[in-house]
Design an enzyme around this catalytic site. Sequence first.
Site, PDB file in Angstrom:
ATOM      1  N   TRP A 134       0.872  -1.184   0.000  1.00  0.00           N
ATOM      2  CA  TRP A 134       0.000   0.000   0.000  1.00  0.00           C
ATOM      3  C   TRP A 134       0.903   1.226   0.000  1.00  0.00           C
ATOM      4  O   TRP A 134       1.610   1.480   0.971  1.00  0.00           O
ATOM      5  CB  TRP A 134      -0.918   0.041   1.227  1.00  0.00           C
ATOM      6  CG  TRP A 134      -1.838   1.223   1.184  1.00  0.00           C
ATOM      7  CD1 TRP A 134      -1.487   2.534   1.319  1.00  0.00           C
ATOM      8  CD2 TRP A 134      -3.250   1.217   0.946  1.00  0.00           C
ATOM      9  NE1 TRP A 134      -2.583   3.343   1.184  1.00  0.00           N
ATOM     10  CE2 TRP A 134      -3.685   2.566   0.963  1.00  0.00           C
ATOM     11  CE3 TRP A 134      -4.192   0.207   0.728  1.00  0.00           C
ATOM     12  CZ2 TRP A 134      -5.019   2.929   0.781  1.00  0.00           C
ATOM     13  CZ3 TRP A 134      -5.519   0.584   0.552  1.00  0.00           C
ATOM     14  CH2 TRP A 134      -5.920   1.919   0.574  1.00  0.00           C
ATOM     15  N   GLU A 200       7.691  -1.296   1.719  1.00  0.00           N
ATOM     16  CA  GLU A 200       7.597  -0.946   3.135  1.00  0.00           C
ATOM     17  C   GLU A 200       8.478  -1.934   3.909  1.00  0.00           C
ATOM     18  O   GLU A 200       8.399  -3.137   3.644  1.00  0.00           O
ATOM     19  CB  GLU A 200       6.161  -1.131   3.648  1.00  0.00           C
ATOM     20  CG  GLU A 200       5.102  -0.337   2.922  1.00  0.00           C
ATOM     21  CD  GLU A 200       3.726  -1.008   3.035  1.00  0.00           C
ATOM     22  OE1 GLU A 200       3.149  -1.003   4.133  1.00  0.00           O
ATOM     23  OE2 GLU A 200       3.221  -1.523   2.026  1.00  0.00           O
ATOM     24  N   ASP A 233       9.495   3.005   1.805  1.00  0.00           N
ATOM     25  CA  ASP A 233       8.329   3.779   2.240  1.00  0.00           C
ATOM     26  C   ASP A 233       8.142   3.510   3.734  1.00  0.00           C
ATOM     27  O   ASP A 233       7.642   2.462   4.125  1.00  0.00           O
ATOM     28  CB  ASP A 233       7.109   3.326   1.419  1.00  0.00           C
ATOM     29  CG  ASP A 233       5.818   3.985   1.875  1.00  0.00           C
ATOM     30  OD1 ASP A 233       5.832   4.720   2.880  1.00  0.00           O
ATOM     31  OD2 ASP A 233       4.787   3.755   1.210  1.00  0.00           O
ATOM     32  N   GLN A 236       4.584   4.385   7.970  1.00  0.00           N
ATOM     33  CA  GLN A 236       4.091   3.964   9.285  1.00  0.00           C
ATOM     34  C   GLN A 236       5.212   3.631  10.254  1.00  0.00           C
ATOM     35  O   GLN A 236       5.006   3.618  11.452  1.00  0.00           O
ATOM     36  CB  GLN A 236       3.204   2.727   9.117  1.00  0.00           C
ATOM     37  CG  GLN A 236       2.022   3.001   8.228  1.00  0.00           C
ATOM     38  CD  GLN A 236       0.835   2.086   8.510  1.00  0.00           C
ATOM     39  OE1 GLN A 236       0.814   1.357   9.488  1.00  0.00           O
ATOM     40  NE2 GLN A 236      -0.150   2.147   7.648  1.00  0.00           N
ATOM     41  N   LYS A 262       3.069   9.814   7.521  1.00  0.00           N
ATOM     42  CA  LYS A 262       2.134   9.797   8.660  1.00  0.00           C
ATOM     43  C   LYS A 262       2.739  10.230   9.992  1.00  0.00           C
ATOM     44  O   LYS A 262       2.249  11.138  10.652  1.00  0.00           O
ATOM     45  CB  LYS A 262       1.618   8.383   8.867  1.00  0.00           C
ATOM     46  CG  LYS A 262       0.721   7.867   7.774  1.00  0.00           C
ATOM     47  CD  LYS A 262       0.418   6.419   8.008  1.00  0.00           C
ATOM     48  CE  LYS A 262      -0.433   5.808   6.927  1.00  0.00           C
ATOM     49  NZ  LYS A 262      -1.839   6.143   6.997  1.00  0.00           N
ATOM     50  N   ARG A 388      -4.225  -4.420  13.114  1.00  0.00           N
ATOM     51  CA  ARG A 388      -2.996  -3.617  13.120  1.00  0.00           C
ATOM     52  C   ARG A 388      -3.066  -2.783  14.385  1.00  0.00           C
ATOM     53  O   ARG A 388      -3.859  -1.848  14.478  1.00  0.00           O
ATOM     54  CB  ARG A 388      -2.969  -2.691  11.913  1.00  0.00           C
ATOM     55  CG  ARG A 388      -2.842  -3.421  10.617  1.00  0.00           C
ATOM     56  CD  ARG A 388      -2.578  -2.460   9.511  1.00  0.00           C
ATOM     57  NE  ARG A 388      -3.688  -1.557   9.259  1.00  0.00           N
ATOM     58  CZ  ARG A 388      -3.613  -0.490   8.486  1.00  0.00           C
ATOM     59  NH1 ARG A 388      -2.453  -0.165   7.949  1.00  0.00           N
ATOM     60  NH2 ARG A 388      -4.666   0.271   8.253  1.00  0.00           N
TER      61      ARG A 388
HETATM   62  C1  LIG Z   1       3.088   2.366   3.863  1.00  0.00           C
HETATM   63  C2  LIG Z   1       2.182   3.445   3.383  1.00  0.00           C
HETATM   64  N1  LIG Z   1       2.561   4.237   2.378  1.00  0.00           N
HETATM   65  C3  LIG Z   1       1.798   5.220   1.926  1.00  0.00           C
HETATM   66  C4  LIG Z   1       0.554   5.473   2.464  1.00  0.00           C
HETATM   67  C5  LIG Z   1      -0.277   6.558   1.914  1.00  0.00           C
HETATM   68  O1  LIG Z   1      -0.265   7.656   2.745  1.00  0.00           O
HETATM   69  P1  LIG Z   1      -1.370   8.778   2.598  1.00  0.00           P
HETATM   70  O2  LIG Z   1      -2.668   8.142   2.914  1.00  0.00           O
HETATM   71  O3  LIG Z   1      -0.934   9.810   3.608  1.00  0.00           O
HETATM   72  O4  LIG Z   1      -1.306   9.295   1.221  1.00  0.00           O
HETATM   73  C6  LIG Z   1       0.105   4.690   3.522  1.00  0.00           C
HETATM   74  C7  LIG Z   1      -1.217   4.941   4.098  1.00  0.00           C
HETATM   75  O5  LIG Z   1      -1.839   4.128   4.717  1.00  0.00           O
HETATM   76  C8  LIG Z   1       0.933   3.642   3.997  1.00  0.00           C
HETATM   77  O6  LIG Z   1       0.547   2.860   5.003  1.00  0.00           O
END
Ligand SMILES: Cc1ncc(COP(=O)(O)O)c(C=O)c1O
Length: 415
Positions: A134, A200, A233, A236, A262, A388
Amino acid sequence: MGFWDDVERHMVRYSGAGRFTPEVIVRAEGSYLFSESGRRILDFTSGQMSAILGHSHPDIVATLRRQAATLDHLFSGMLSHPVVDLARRLAESLPDPLEKVLLLTTGAEANEAAIRMAKLVTGKHEVVSFARSWHGMTQAAANATYSSGRKGYGPAVPGNFAIPVPFGADGELDWQRQLDLSFDLVDAQSVGALAACIVEPILSSGGVIDLPLGYLAALRDKCHERGMLLILDEAQTALCRTGTWYAFERDGVVPDILTVSKTLGAGLPLAAVVTSTEIEETAHERGYLFFTTHVSDPLVAAVGNTVLDVLERDKLDLRAAESGAFLKDGLRELASRHETVTDVRGRGLLVGLELTSDELGAAVTRKCLELGLHMNVVQLPGMGGVFRIAPPLTATRQELAEGLDILDRALASVS
Ligand SMILES: Cc1ncc(COP(=O)(O)O)c(C=O)c1O
């Protein structure tokens, strides 16, 4: 007309199959939300995994008051002290050669900017990511997202490839072989234009899956052998959530480009792309453009500086590690008594609790809310429901114990 009538009539339902939480929250403080009906609800999702300092942290409130009253927003080409200070401090918190910073607003936007940079710098366009990823809802981020939302929005961007998530019962997974085969497939499909791999370090929406030790280094090598950039990324996981300042520290791997979002704003819209001088130089020479309304905004940059102050002052990396161990012990104890719990995993205060089925997950979520605990469950094919669990890093032992107790009662009543 009442609140829910207005919702029915005027609100776009934006969360796929999900529904709005049936509570109207009027106030939030620390680890708690307060509903219009007078209920107090423990927030085990830190809002949308963002409010790492809890809600309305006094230092953040003070910064917002001061900054909003002095310097809020500027022409995008103008720089200010909070912005340049935050860039320097982020660079100081990171290993070499990560020292160039772009300050933006959301996670998707940061990933968009990172992928755009990788394409320009490599002169290529193909992007590899995990099959349960994601990365956000904007174009490049959404095209590198496979956990949901791919169907029905027209053609995907050419050159996006998914690789399997290295996940299996302990000892059963030969992840090196899986990675080798994945890249054999990527190579077979590539038109010779591999630009980047974005992942991630702990897949959150993908079911709280930690990468096996050694995987990230092997993935970096796969990327570099092909002239691809590795984008991590850490939306989180950055800024103490997992018990270290950045999750990648565990692996001793430095990404070519890092995105944080975030947790950087701790509830406010702030994100950053961080890269090396070398990559930034090439991007600039080629005319890198990412000019947005809220790039380099002083108001949220000041918040980011305060977030770093509080994390450093209160040693929240250590606290997340300790609280995470306490929480995990408590969850393992629950798992020993509730047959419906099949796994407890994660790092620091980002913990996954897997249940036998996603229906059960939805029922436990409802019961928890009724008992005063907000939880989020992800539902993925081939996995039961996975909670989560990500309380604010400032949550006290007592609050964590209260959450465990509510979860215990919810599991008992539902099964
Ligand atoms: C790992 C990761 N990257 C990117 C995003 C996207 O972030 P945003 O919703 O602030 O655009 C999220 C959102 O849940 C995320 O968990």
